[in-house]
Write a protein that holds these residues in place. Structure first.
Motif, PDB file in Angstrom:
ATOM      1  N   TYR A  65       0.831  -1.206   0.000  1.00 46.65           N
ATOM      2  CA  TYR A  65       0.000   0.000   0.000  1.00 46.65           C
ATOM      3  C   TYR A  65       0.867   1.258   0.000  1.00 46.65           C
ATOM      4  O   TYR A  65       0.578   2.233  -0.705  1.00 46.65           O
ATOM      5  N   LYS A  69       0.933   4.270  -2.719  1.00 47.97           N
ATOM      6  CA  LYS A  69       0.742   5.654  -2.283  1.00 47.97           C
ATOM      7  C   LYS A  69       1.879   6.557  -2.747  1.00 47.97           C
ATOM      8  O   LYS A  69       1.668   7.714  -3.135  1.00 47.97           O
ATOM      9  N   CYS A  76      -4.355   6.600  -5.157  1.00 48.49           N
ATOM     10  CA  CYS A  76      -4.336   5.791  -3.945  1.00 48.49           C
ATOM     11  C   CYS A  76      -5.434   6.251  -2.981  1.00 48.49           C
ATOM     12  O   CYS A  76      -6.132   5.435  -2.372  1.00 48.49           O
ATOM     13  N   TYR A  81     -10.949  -0.314  -3.578  1.00 47.11           N
ATOM     14  CA  TYR A  81     -10.102  -1.496  -3.446  1.00 47.11           C
ATOM     15  C   TYR A  81     -10.974  -2.757  -3.449  1.00 47.11           C
ATOM     16  O   TYR A  81     -12.005  -2.799  -2.773  1.00 47.11           O
ATOM     17  N   PHE A 100      -5.113  -6.865   3.807  1.00 45.40           N
ATOM     18  CA  PHE A 100      -4.733  -5.608   3.166  1.00 45.40           C
ATOM     19  C   PHE A 100      -5.573  -4.437   3.668  1.00 45.40           C
ATOM     20  O   PHE A 100      -5.050  -3.409   4.097  1.00 45.40           O
ATOM     21  N   TRP A 101      -6.916  -4.574   3.628  1.00 47.69           N
ATOM     22  CA  TRP A 101      -7.734  -3.424   4.008  1.00 47.69           C
ATOM     23  C   TRP A 101      -7.738  -3.195   5.511  1.00 47.69           C
ATOM     24  O   TRP A 101      -7.827  -2.048   5.973  1.00 47.69           O
ATOM     25  N   ASN A 104      -4.319  -1.525   6.497  1.00 47.43           N
ATOM     26  CA  ASN A 104      -4.147  -0.179   5.934  1.00 47.43           C
ATOM     27  C   ASN A 104      -5.332   0.746   6.204  1.00 47.43           C
ATOM     28  O   ASN A 104      -5.363   1.874   5.706  1.00 47.43           O
ATOM     29  N   SER A 110     -13.294  -0.295   0.426  1.00 42.47           N
ATOM     30  CA  SER A 110     -13.038  -1.657  -0.032  1.00 42.47           C
ATOM     31  C   SER A 110     -14.304  -2.482  -0.204  1.00 42.47           C
ATOM     32  O   SER A 110     -15.299  -2.259   0.476  1.00 42.47           O
ATOM     33  N   ILE A 131      -6.570  -6.443  -5.580  1.00 43.63           N
ATOM     34  CA  ILE A 131      -5.527  -6.970  -4.694  1.00 43.63           C
ATOM     35  C   ILE A 131      -5.421  -8.489  -4.823  1.00 43.63           C
ATOM     36  O   ILE A 131      -6.421  -9.194  -4.843  1.00 43.63           O
TER      37      ILE A 131
END
Length: 224
Positions: A65, A69, A76, A81, A100-101, A104, A110, A131
């Motif tokens: 991530y 970014k 980003c 996502y 991932f989500w 971050n 998402s 992803i």
């Protein structure tokens, strides 16, 4: 002790020393299913295998991530996502996306069911980020993108990003060719890149790579 040292040369880049030591015992057990003549190939392939523990995944998704970014800060911030929806179940891709989500802080941006949600949107966002953990040929990503295009043809106007922890050079080439032929914007963001196992010059050279590939295919048939 000698066996532990041998297997540590294989597992040293897989995680912390304690994990590698424990995993070495599993490797020894796993190898017993193969004939003696087959074991050297399996050990050689394992030595070039990338294994990601849950601990490493937790840090990798943050780095992935961060890289996105740094390279595309505006997109980003504004991207939707999505996890990779696969026909044979979500499996590990679901774990990667959830990690991932969560790591971050991207819950509000998402969705695990993008193919369902885009049917209801009047207008689409300017950018999407898909992803996944690994891409060997790019076929899964291409198949998924084709599915989305069939549902919402206007998605080709959006900027599309493929965020993946590990990707092969074959995948990069195939996705690039696909995007060029279709006239869509696709950027691959990744942390690790490698050749596919039996590519010429990666683990084996030229003719030997093809010979070993055929042996491996026969082993796969043998052990089903």
């Amino acid at each position: 002790a000698k066996e532990e040292i041998k297997y540590h040369t294989i597992t040293r880049h897989w995680g912390n020393p304690a994990f590698c030591k424990d995993f070495s015992k599993k490797i020894e057990s796993w190898l017993q299913q193969f004939d003696d003549a087959e074991k050297p190939m399996m050990l050689k392939l394992l030595g070039n295998f990338y294994y990601y523990t849950e601990e490493r995944i937790n840090s990798k998704v943050v780095k992935l991530y961060r890289k996105f970014k740094e390279e595309f800060p505006a997109d980003c911030e504004n991207s939707i996502y999505a996890g990779m929806e696969k026909d044979l179940g979500v499996g590990y891709s679901s774990f990667i996306f959830d990690t991932f989500w969560i790591k971050n802080g991207l819950k509000d941006n998402s969705t695990q069911k993008l193919s369902e949600e885009i049917k209801t949107w009047d207008t689409l966002p300017e950018s999407f980020a898909i992803i996944d953990d690994y891409s060997g040929s790019g076929s899964t990503f291409i198949k998924y993108l084709n599915k989305l295009i069939k549902i919402r043809p206007d998605i080709v106007k959006a900027k599309l990003y493929f965020l993946v922890i590990h990707i092969s050079q074959d995948s990069l080439h195939n996705i690039g060719e696909y995007a060029s032929q279709l006239g869509v914007s696709v950027q691959c963001i990744y942390l690790n890149e490698s050749e596919r196992a039996f590519s010429d010059g990666y683990i084996y050279e030229a003719v030997e790579a093809e010979i070993q590939k055929r042996k491996y295919e026969e082993m796969c048939k043998k052990y089903r």
